[in-house]
Design an enzyme around this catalytic site. Structure first.
Site, mmCIF file in Angstrom:
data_model
loop_
_atom_site.group_PDB
_atom_site.id
_atom_site.type_symbol
_atom_site.label_atom_id
_atom_site.label_comp_id
_atom_site.label_asym_id
_atom_site.label_seq_id
_atom_site.Cartn_x
_atom_site.Cartn_y
_atom_site.Cartn_z
ATOM 1 N N SER A 136 -3.767 -14.217 4.099
ATOM 2 C CA SER A 136 -4.749 -13.409 3.378
ATOM 3 C C SER A 136 -4.967 -13.990 1.995
ATOM 4 O O SER A 136 -4.005 -14.434 1.347
ATOM 5 C CB SER A 136 -4.250 -11.966 3.271
ATOM 6 O OG SER A 136 -5.211 -11.126 2.660
ATOM 7 N N ASN A 137 -6.216 -14.020 1.577
ATOM 8 C CA ASN A 137 -6.595 -14.551 0.265
ATOM 9 C C ASN A 137 -6.299 -16.043 0.144
ATOM 10 O O ASN A 137 -6.015 -16.544 -0.937
ATOM 11 C CB ASN A 137 -5.884 -13.774 -0.846
ATOM 12 C CG ASN A 137 -6.268 -12.321 -0.864
ATOM 13 O OD1 ASN A 137 -7.420 -11.967 -1.118
ATOM 14 N ND2 ASN A 137 -5.310 -11.440 -0.563
ATOM 15 N N HIS A 185 0.389 -11.848 2.393
ATOM 16 C CA HIS A 185 -0.634 -11.104 1.651
ATOM 17 C C HIS A 185 -1.392 -11.988 0.653
ATOM 18 O O HIS A 185 -2.612 -11.875 0.531
ATOM 19 C CB HIS A 185 0.004 -9.914 0.931
ATOM 20 C CG HIS A 185 -0.938 -8.798 0.673
ATOM 21 N ND1 HIS A 185 -0.549 -7.486 0.588
ATOM 22 C CD2 HIS A 185 -2.289 -8.770 0.484
ATOM 23 C CE1 HIS A 185 -1.593 -6.707 0.370
ATOM 24 N NE2 HIS A 185 -2.665 -7.480 0.294
ATOM 25 N N PRO A 226 -15.401 -4.863 2.380
ATOM 26 C CA PRO A 226 -16.698 -5.332 2.884
ATOM 27 C C PRO A 226 -17.888 -4.566 2.314
ATOM 28 O O PRO A 226 -19.029 -4.995 2.487
ATOM 29 C CB PRO A 226 -16.585 -5.116 4.397
ATOM 30 C CG PRO A 226 -15.646 -3.968 4.530
ATOM 31 C CD PRO A 226 -14.628 -4.178 3.439
ATOM 32 N N ASN A 238 -19.366 4.247 9.264
ATOM 33 C CA ASN A 238 -19.012 2.837 9.397
ATOM 34 C C ASN A 238 -18.985 2.403 10.865
ATOM 35 O O ASN A 238 -19.443 1.306 11.210
ATOM 36 C CB ASN A 238 -17.656 2.568 8.752
ATOM 37 C CG ASN A 238 -17.674 2.697 7.243
ATOM 38 O OD1 ASN A 238 -18.732 2.644 6.610
ATOM 39 N ND2 ASN A 238 -16.511 2.889 6.652
ATOM 40 N N TYR A 273 0.821 -1.217 0.000
ATOM 41 C CA TYR A 273 0.000 0.000 0.000
ATOM 42 C C TYR A 273 0.852 1.263 0.000
ATOM 43 O O TYR A 273 0.345 2.347 -0.311
ATOM 44 C CB TYR A 273 -0.916 0.045 1.231
ATOM 45 C CG TYR A 273 -1.911 -1.070 1.375
ATOM 46 C CD1 TYR A 273 -2.112 -2.021 0.388
ATOM 47 C CD2 TYR A 273 -2.655 -1.179 2.552
ATOM 48 C CE1 TYR A 273 -3.017 -3.051 0.551
ATOM 49 C CE2 TYR A 273 -3.578 -2.204 2.722
ATOM 50 C CZ TYR A 273 -3.741 -3.143 1.731
ATOM 51 O OH TYR A 273 -4.657 -4.153 1.917
#
Length: 260
Positions: free
Chosen positions: A124-125, A94, A174, A225, A36
């Protein structure tokens, strides 16, 4: 059950401000990643907020080019330097792609935990097959699996695999990158409660035992949120959302395990 996602929050000042705003609004979970390129800004936001570091659950991720053991160790230390912290609460693989080798990569993560540089190991994933392998390598010590989850990609089998293994499912995107605002069922339920479709989506995920990390840059969205924590959906409303047939995966790189 609710954190701040920072994917594509690339403006340093905006990112730091959104992190500080979220923490001062009550958030205690912040999620970033090496890829990121905003870890320094996230660290700046944490430092700005009037919240003790020990109260913040901080997560980052090692990118797919750096999953060889020596690169895991090196880049994690670089992440800590950018974040301005001595350790992170959660470090993710990741994606199970490119330089990822289950035994070598995850053993390097375990070494970092032994050194006290990370508190928990996440993936992740990961599809259920990859998750099962990771659990075997780490003797069940996988804290979380962060995947795309929302009403248009509910992934019940993956959620069940996580829950059965005692692994926290964490939802990125989400809100389906804004697509939830275009779903009639969510709009109808939102109108009935006088809330946003975003709050409905986040409440639905929470009902299913999923931690969410929606991205928000403006103070208005940060607070909206967070207010989803006050929303409780009825069983009938949850069932209506469960029955949505439309499907849309918003993050679908060629190296995703479902594409292999």
């Amino acid at each position: 059950m609710l954190g701040l996602g920072t994917w594509e929050n690339e403006d340093a000042e905006q990112c730091a401000t959104s992190v500080a705003t979220a923490l001062e609004a009550g958030y205690r979970h912040v999620d970033t990643a090496q890829i990121y390129e905003n870890e320094a800004a996230v660290g700046d936001g944490i430092a700005r907020a009037d919240v003790p570091r020990e109260d913040v659950f901080l997560a980052t991720k090692v990118w797919i080019d750096s999953l060889a053991p020596e690169d895991v160790a090196r880049t994690t230390r670089e992440s800590l330097d950018r974040l301005g912290v001595d350790s992170v609460d959660l470090l993710y693989v990741h994606w199970p792609a490119r330089t990822y080798e289950p035994e070598a990569t995850l053993s390097a993560f375990a070494d970092l935990r032994e050194e006290g540089l990370i508190d928990r190991i996440g993936v992740s994933n990961f599809e259920p097959t990859q998750l099962e392998t990771a659990l075997e390598v780490l003797d069940g010590e996988v804290f979380a699996n962060q995947v795309e989850l929302h009403p248009l990609l509910p992934q019940p089998e993956l959620r069940a695999a996580c829950h059965d293994a005692g692994v926290e499912p964490v939802a990125y995107s989400p809100l389906a990158r804004g697509t939830v605002f275009e779903v009639d069922v969510l709009s109808e339920i939102a109108a009935d409660h006088g809330v946003s479709e975003a709050q409905v989506s986040l409440a639905w995920l929470r009902h299913h035992g999923v931690t969410t990390i929606p991205k928000a840059t403006s103070a208005a969205h940060v607070h909206d949120n967070f207010e989803s924590l006050e929303l409780t959906l009825t069983d009938e409303e949850v069932a209506r959302i469960d029955e949505i047939e439309r499907r849309s995966r918003r993050v679908d790189p060629d190296f995703g395990p479902w594409n292999r």
